[in-house]
Design an enzyme around this catalytic site. Structure first.
Site, short mmCIF file in Angstrom:
data_model
loop_
_atom_site.label_atom_id
_atom_site.label_comp_id
_atom_site.label_asym_id
_atom_site.label_seq_id
_atom_site.Cartn_x
_atom_site.Cartn_y
_atom_site.Cartn_z
N GLY A 1 0.84 -1.18 0.00
CA GLY A 1 0.00 0.00 0.00
C GLY A 1 0.88 1.24 0.00
O GLY A 1 1.53 1.53 0.99
N THR B 1 -0.89 7.76 0.45
CA THR B 1 -0.32 8.86 1.23
C THR B 1 0.51 8.34 2.39
O THR B 1 1.65 8.77 2.60
CB THR B 1 -1.46 9.72 1.80
OG1 THR B 1 -2.39 9.98 0.76
CG2 THR B 1 -0.94 11.02 2.35
N GLY C 1 1.69 5.16 3.08
CA GLY C 1 2.82 4.32 2.70
C GLY C 1 3.98 5.13 2.17
O GLY C 1 5.15 4.89 2.53
N THR C 2 3.66 6.10 1.33
CA THR C 2 4.71 6.97 0.80
C THR C 2 5.37 7.77 1.93
O THR C 2 6.60 7.92 1.96
CB THR C 2 4.12 7.94 -0.25
OG1 THR C 2 3.37 7.17 -1.19
CG2 THR C 2 5.20 8.70 -0.97
N GLU D 1 -1.12 1.30 16.12
CA GLU D 1 -1.27 2.69 16.60
C GLU D 1 -1.84 3.59 15.52
O GLU D 1 -2.64 4.49 15.81
CB GLU D 1 0.10 3.21 17.08
CG GLU D 1 0.06 4.54 17.80
CD GLU D 1 -0.69 4.48 19.12
OE1 GLU D 1 -1.89 4.81 19.12
OE2 GLU D 1 -0.08 4.12 20.15
N ASP E 1 -16.29 4.48 10.53
CA ASP E 1 -14.84 4.59 10.71
C ASP E 1 -14.50 4.93 12.17
O ASP E 1 -13.65 4.28 12.79
CB ASP E 1 -14.33 5.70 9.76
CG ASP E 1 -12.93 6.14 10.08
OD1 ASP E 1 -11.98 5.47 9.61
OD2 ASP E 1 -12.77 7.15 10.79
N LYS F 1 -12.64 2.60 15.31
CA LYS F 1 -11.56 3.04 16.20
C LYS F 1 -11.95 2.88 17.65
O LYS F 1 -11.17 2.41 18.49
CB LYS F 1 -11.22 4.51 15.90
CG LYS F 1 -10.68 4.74 14.49
CD LYS F 1 -10.58 6.24 14.18
CE LYS F 1 -10.18 6.46 12.72
NZ LYS F 1 -10.33 7.87 12.30
N GLY G 1 -3.78 12.10 7.84
CA GLY G 1 -2.79 12.79 7.02
C GLY G 1 -1.49 12.03 6.98
O GLY G 1 -1.23 11.17 7.83
#
Lengths: 433, 433
Positions: B16, B19, B21-22, B136, B208, B212, B309
């Site tokens: 993956g 955002t 993973g990069t 986490e 979502d 959590k 983010g």
């Protein structure tokens, strides 16, 4: 398939049975099963030590061996972890901690003074012995801030650490503000309530909070603890006039710790500052602590909780003990002591807006003289208020634009030379978080 | 003395490369030396996998092996830790996670849906294989909340967990409030800004955030994850009228998760609630997350930070990777999966004050009828406001004293039977933190 071997219990020796030590014992007794389920290992107490064996602590000590001498406790064969809750930067706490490490024991401590002053030497001693020192309880009570910095945010370069970390000072400042009482009266109230250390300068002089900030700076920036290099200013010079004037301009006064790694070196200061009244730091009341961590990846993390007291501090000690029971081991300040860099103190302070309060004599052109002096020093004025003259003296409040502290100090010296200012002007940094 | 043997690198396989993973790759490359100093071990990337190999991600993938199939990636010999950043509760994410565990790899994931639904089975699989799953990044972005609960507060019985954990919902609600715009308009804005998941119900339906909360409840209370038992209500029915009315009474509306262990069982609810406008939760704006943890020893700890983010989520993934590199190992949900208890859903909800908004017809005695109906149901009124009639209809706001939701629901049914109420009354819980 055979049952996996259950590891041997983790055996503690606890030195210091004040509020925190007693609190730790209570949790260990009441929650033995829970702790064992969570860590996979029993946590037991072999022996205890305190100044007064006979004192009624509300719990029986009969099931523990007693040692009068904390060094003897720390080196007992049936102790795996020495729990140091005596306090004091030197003396028995340091002697017993060193003895424990040399005898191959791990150490858990709430002792900020000892680590702020001897942290590097103790970390080297611990690492040479293959042992750990854990100190979550030394900073901001129950808030897991050391863990957050060294572990949760381990992927970040930390840029700034900010905190309100002395509940007594925050109590005094918020009480002055809410009750409109002068410093001396509220200081005495705090003393009567038992909020002050035996040496009150540890609290109101900012020393206790400075110790905590020095520890956080070390784990945040990978530098050797350097409490000596900290700019330290207590709250003793804060008057009710400052509290009211700050409120009037939309600020609250807090004893604020700020540590920041800059191109000019490491800034560490613990001093009264103004913060916006509506900000989370401004809203912080009484004994609550708040720590703000800023990292390059994570951005800003804010942690809030009780900064002292039996439960919160015992919670932090237990967290460290559970980590040791689980086999988590990391260097004292998050990376090997030998790899910690010398912290070069910053040559100057990051520019900030400042609040200046002064008393002007009722002379024609007085305010113009002040404005001129500031302008000549290169300090520009963001807001200025002059209040009614009372008995020929007028209070003046100034909020500057961002400026170097050095320039402001020059302006303050020049101000007193104008002959229109009564007494010394007060200048406090405004911190925006 | 010979140098201690440096441990072998920790080798990752990352599946993956969106955002997050990069972002993880960027930190691993830029901060290799820092990470190695902190963990005592190099962290390297052996191979990566993503849907689209050719996509421009702003970084070169040339130094990593490529796998089209995440299962193949997860089971490579040169991978020690499988980093799962694909998402989705089932499909490739679950298949690759299972394959990784069976092949003896540790797993780090940001996948709340997978763990909320399959967490117990995956935890059992991991523990059978002697492996860990760390998550986490799955909860509240960069805030180290799983670590705080499982480690920092391990000495506490956790009593309540409260949180605002979906930034998109919080963006929509605060934007409605600040700009005075209706839900549909702001929803479309959020969609245009790319804030919404492909299936927007995951966000605005509370799913979502519910995932959590289910994970936090498990680590907080030592119970098996039970997302199915959660009371779930999205923000789609919140109107600008509610936002304004709440504001008028001193409240803000938040999509609030509350999980609480009570004598009647485990309460888990994710629903729009009113909180005091001046409280830290009330002040929370935009995409920021806040989690409040209440423990018997520590009292209340509040954690705030960016909930999503690239940077914040990558920070959380890195924290988990550093823990693994340091050799920290604990069961997936903080204690062995076999020892987690079945969560018995609470038979009733903890009493609370409620906000009720209804539209009254302009008939004599209409308000009295409403008051009577509430009184007969045993619901007492704390505050009530009736506004001007417009076109023969009057908005009425009621804040009740603490009451059982069941009693209130009975009163709401009776209200609609009075013939003086237009449409359905809206009732929202008021949470005091």
């Amino acid at each position: 398939m055979s049952e996996p071997l259950r590891p041997a219990p983790l055996r503690l020796g606890i030195a210091g049975l004040g509020t925190v030590g007693t609190g730790v014992l209570k949790i260990l007794r009441k929650e033995a099963a829970m702790l064992s389920a969570r860590t996979g290992r029993e946590i037991t107490v072999s022996a205890v030590s305190a100044r007064n064996r006979g004192k009624d602590r509300g719990i029986s000590l009969d099931s523990y061996a007693w040692e009068d001498d904390p060094v003897a406790l720390a080196t007992r064969d049936d102790v795996d972890v020495f729990v140091e809750l005596m306090g004091g930067s030197d003396g028995p706490a340091k002697a017993a901690t060193e003895a424990a490490l040399k005898a191959g024991k791990d150490v858990v401590t709430a002792n900020k003074a000892m680590l702020a002053i001897h942290g590097q030497a103790l970390a080297e001693l611990a690492e040479d012995a293959g042992r750990v020192i854990r100190f979550e309880a030394a900073v901001a009570g129950g808030i897991p801030v050391v863990k957050s910095l060294t572990e949760g945010l381990a992927g970040n370069r930390i840029q700034r650490v900010i905190g309100v970390m002395n509940g007594t000072c925050n109590y005094i400042l918020t009480r002055m503000q809410s009750a409109g009482l002068p410093y001396d009266i509220v200081f005495q109230e705090a003393a009567d309530l038992g909020y002050l250390e035996a040496d009150p300068q540890l609290d109101v002089g900012g020393i206790d909070a400075g110790h905590k900030l020095a520890l956080l700076a070390s784990v945040a920036f990978g530098t050797r603890v350097s409490f000596d290099a900290m700019e330290l200013e207590g709250i003793g010079r804060i008057t009710i006039d400052d509290i009211r004037a700050a409120e009037d301009m939309g600020y609250r006064i807090k004893l604020l710790g700020v540590s920041q790694m800059t191109g000019r070196g490491l800034e560490q200061r613990m001093a009264p500052c103004l913060v916006p009244a509506t900000s989370p730091l401004g809203q912080l009341e009484g004994g609550t602590n708040m720590v703000v961590l800023e990292g390059d990846a994570v951005g800003q993390i804010v942690l809030r909780g009780a900064g002292a007291g039996e439960g919160p501090t015992a919670s932090a000690v237990l967290g460290d003990l559970c980590d040791i029971a689980r086999g988590f081991r990391l260097p004292v300040f998050g990376q090997p002591a030998a790899s910690l860099e010398d912290a070069v103190p910053a040559t100057s302070t990051t520019p900030a807006p400042y609040y200046v309060r002064l008393t002007l004599q009722d002379k024609p052109g007085a305010l113009a003289k002040i404005a001129t002096v500031l302008g000549e020093a290169g300090v520009s004025i963001h807001r200025m208020r002059q209040y009614d003259h009372t008995g020929g003296r007028a209070p003046v409040l100034i909020v500057t634009h961002k400026t170097q502290r050095k320039l402001l100090d020059e302006a303050l010296v020049a101000m007193t030379g104008t002959g229109v200012v009564e007494g010394d002007p007060v200048a406090l940094r405004i911190e925006t978080v």
